[in-house]
Write a protein that holds these residues in place. Structure first.
Motif, PDB file in Angstrom:
ATOM      1  N   GLU A  14     -38.823  32.482  33.115  1.00 32.31           N
ATOM      2  CA  GLU A  14     -38.825  33.343  33.946  1.00 32.31           C
ATOM      3  C   GLU A  14     -38.823  32.247  35.234  1.00 32.31           C
ATOM      4  O   GLU A  14     -39.639  32.159  36.354  1.00 32.31           O
ATOM      5  CB  GLU A  14     -40.272  34.215  34.612  1.00 32.31           C
ATOM      6  N   HIS A  15     -37.309  33.312  36.254  1.00 28.73           N
ATOM      7  CA  HIS A  15     -37.530  32.196  37.530  1.00 28.73           C
ATOM      8  C   HIS A  15     -38.055  33.175  38.834  1.00 28.73           C
ATOM      9  O   HIS A  15     -38.530  34.497  39.354  1.00 28.73           O
ATOM     10  CB  HIS A  15     -35.709  32.295  38.302  1.00 28.73           C
ATOM     11  N   PRO A  16     -38.699  32.829  39.689  1.00 19.88           N
ATOM     12  CA  PRO A  16     -39.207  32.801  40.813  1.00 19.88           C
ATOM     13  C   PRO A  16     -38.791  33.711  41.670  1.00 19.88           C
ATOM     14  O   PRO A  16     -36.976  33.422  41.922  1.00 19.88           O
ATOM     15  CB  PRO A  16     -39.580  31.752  41.773  1.00 19.88           C
ATOM     16  N   VAL A  21     -40.588  31.638  45.400  1.00 21.99           N
ATOM     17  CA  VAL A  21     -40.323  30.352  46.427  1.00 21.99           C
ATOM     18  C   VAL A  21     -41.048  30.011  47.785  1.00 21.99           C
ATOM     19  O   VAL A  21     -41.455  28.805  47.868  1.00 21.99           O
ATOM     20  CB  VAL A  21     -38.970  30.631  46.390  1.00 21.99           C
ATOM     21  N   ALA A  22     -41.606  30.963  48.130  1.00 22.77           N
ATOM     22  CA  ALA A  22     -41.742  30.149  49.807  1.00 22.77           C
ATOM     23  C   ALA A  22     -43.048  30.438  49.543  1.00 22.77           C
ATOM     24  O   ALA A  22     -43.576  29.289  49.631  1.00 22.77           O
ATOM     25  CB  ALA A  22     -42.031  32.019  50.491  1.00 22.77           C
ATOM     26  N   MET A  51     -32.626  27.376  45.644  1.00 24.39           N
ATOM     27  CA  MET A  51     -34.287  26.841  45.352  1.00 24.39           C
ATOM     28  C   MET A  51     -35.098  27.121  44.750  1.00 24.39           C
ATOM     29  O   MET A  51     -36.093  26.385  43.819  1.00 24.39           O
ATOM     30  CB  MET A  51     -34.667  27.272  46.646  1.00 24.39           C
ATOM     31  N   SER A  52     -34.816  28.683  43.999  1.00 26.31           N
ATOM     32  CA  SER A  52     -35.409  29.297  42.708  1.00 26.31           C
ATOM     33  C   SER A  52     -35.337  28.287  41.405  1.00 26.31           C
ATOM     34  O   SER A  52     -36.042  28.100  40.405  1.00 26.31           O
ATOM     35  CB  SER A  52     -35.126  30.596  42.249  1.00 26.31           C
ATOM     36  N   SER A  53     -33.795  28.051  41.152  1.00 24.13           N
ATOM     37  CA  SER A  53     -33.862  27.414  39.685  1.00 24.13           C
ATOM     38  C   SER A  53     -34.513  26.180  39.859  1.00 24.13           C
ATOM     39  O   SER A  53     -34.459  25.594  38.886  1.00 24.13           O
ATOM     40  CB  SER A  53     -32.138  26.972  39.983  1.00 24.13           C
ATOM     41  N   ILE A  54     -34.693  25.284  40.992  1.00 26.89           N
ATOM     42  CA  ILE A  54     -34.511  23.981  41.314  1.00 26.89           C
ATOM     43  C   ILE A  54     -36.820  24.144  40.867  1.00 26.89           C
ATOM     44  O   ILE A  54     -37.162  23.495  40.559  1.00 26.89           O
ATOM     45  CB  ILE A  54     -34.595  23.152  42.430  1.00 26.89           C
ATOM     46  N   LEU A  86     -27.578  22.612  36.083  1.00 20.53           N
ATOM     47  CA  LEU A  86     -28.691  22.148  36.216  1.00 20.53           C
ATOM     48  C   LEU A  86     -29.971  22.701  34.938  1.00 20.53           C
ATOM     49  O   LEU A  86     -30.875  21.408  34.945  1.00 20.53           O
ATOM     50  CB  LEU A  86     -29.480  22.584  37.461  1.00 20.53           C
ATOM     51  N   GLU A  87     -29.708  23.968  35.071  1.00 21.03           N
ATOM     52  CA  GLU A  87     -31.300  24.160  33.969  1.00 21.03           C
ATOM     53  C   GLU A  87     -30.800  23.758  33.152  1.00 21.03           C
ATOM     54  O   GLU A  87     -31.524  23.420  31.730  1.00 21.03           O
ATOM     55  CB  GLU A  87     -30.843  25.673  34.362  1.00 21.03           C
TER      56      GLU A  87
END
Length: 227
Positions: A14-16, A21-22, A51-54, A86-87
């Motif tokens: 689950e992505h943030p 993220v913050a 950013m969420s992905s990283i 990336l993922e």
């Protein structure tokens, strides 16, 4: 004594969201550092989804900060700085045990070798230096690094392919070079007047040509077309 409170568990797959993220950036200098360095690679401010992905790669897939940065550099070298690439690459690295800087360096070096081989093939054959498919990249790496063919031999294989098929065909060229490799033909001098036997007999008889003609291919064209 006060009760020990556990940190909330990271939800896998689950992505943030923006708030998460913050929060992760504010509480983890390591994540903040990776995002800053990634912006240098991207050449711009990262989008929220990037950013969420990283952060997802680091938190959920478990890649270390150093390896994640190398992953971003790898994607940039491949010309595929998308979140999906990336993922998917991060998942592959995790499954293959590429979890250290040394292992990531080895993967990146292998990718450099593949890219260099394809550039050599493009130069030798006069092909537009486009992005190759996976099979094209594998073929180029085999021709250059395993079979050690020179630019001149690559060009001869290309010319023979176009002369007899009327178009560029990487599988066709691979068959030519494979026959030459098996026969120990690695220079133009050895190729001149060499008789390369066909791999197998075809189901349909092939008419024999005059051996004096110079346009005979070094392998069975009918067999290749059937394949």
């Amino acid at each position: 004594t006060q009760p020990i409170t556990e940190s909330p568990a990271i939800i896998r797959n689950e992505h943030p969201d923006r708030a998460e993220v913050a929060r992760r950036i504010s509480e983890s200098e390591e994540i903040a550092h990776v995002l800053r360095q990634s912006e240098s690679v991207y050449g711009r401010t990262l989008k929220p989804a990037e950013m969420s992905s990283i952060i997802y790669i680091m938190d959920s897939l478990g890649l270390k900060a150093s390896v994640t940065l190398m992953l971003v550099q790898y994607a940039n070298a491949e010309g595929k700085l998308s979140t999906s690439f990336l993922e998917s690459t991060a998942v592959r690295w995790a499954n293959e045990g590429i979890a250290s800087v040394s292992a990531a360096e080895k993967e990146m070096q292998a990718a450099d070798i593949r890219r260099s081989a394809w550039k050599i093939v493009c130069r030798a054959m006069g092909i537009e230096n486009r992005r190759p498919s996976k099979k094209e990249e594998e073929a180029a790496t085999r021709w250059i690094n395993e079979w050690a063919f020179s630019d001149k031999m690559l060009r001869r294989a290309y010319d023979e392919c176009v002369d007899h098929s009327g178009k560029l065909s990487i599988p066709y060229i691979n068959t030519i070079l494979e026959n030459w490799h098996k026969a120990g033909i690695d220079t133009p001098e050895k190729l001149e007047g060499a008789a390369v036997s066909t791999p197998t007999k075809t189901a349909n008889p092939v008419k024999k040509k005059n051996p004096a003609t110079s346009d005979n291919p070094s392998f069975d064209i009918n067999l290749f077309e059937q394949m």
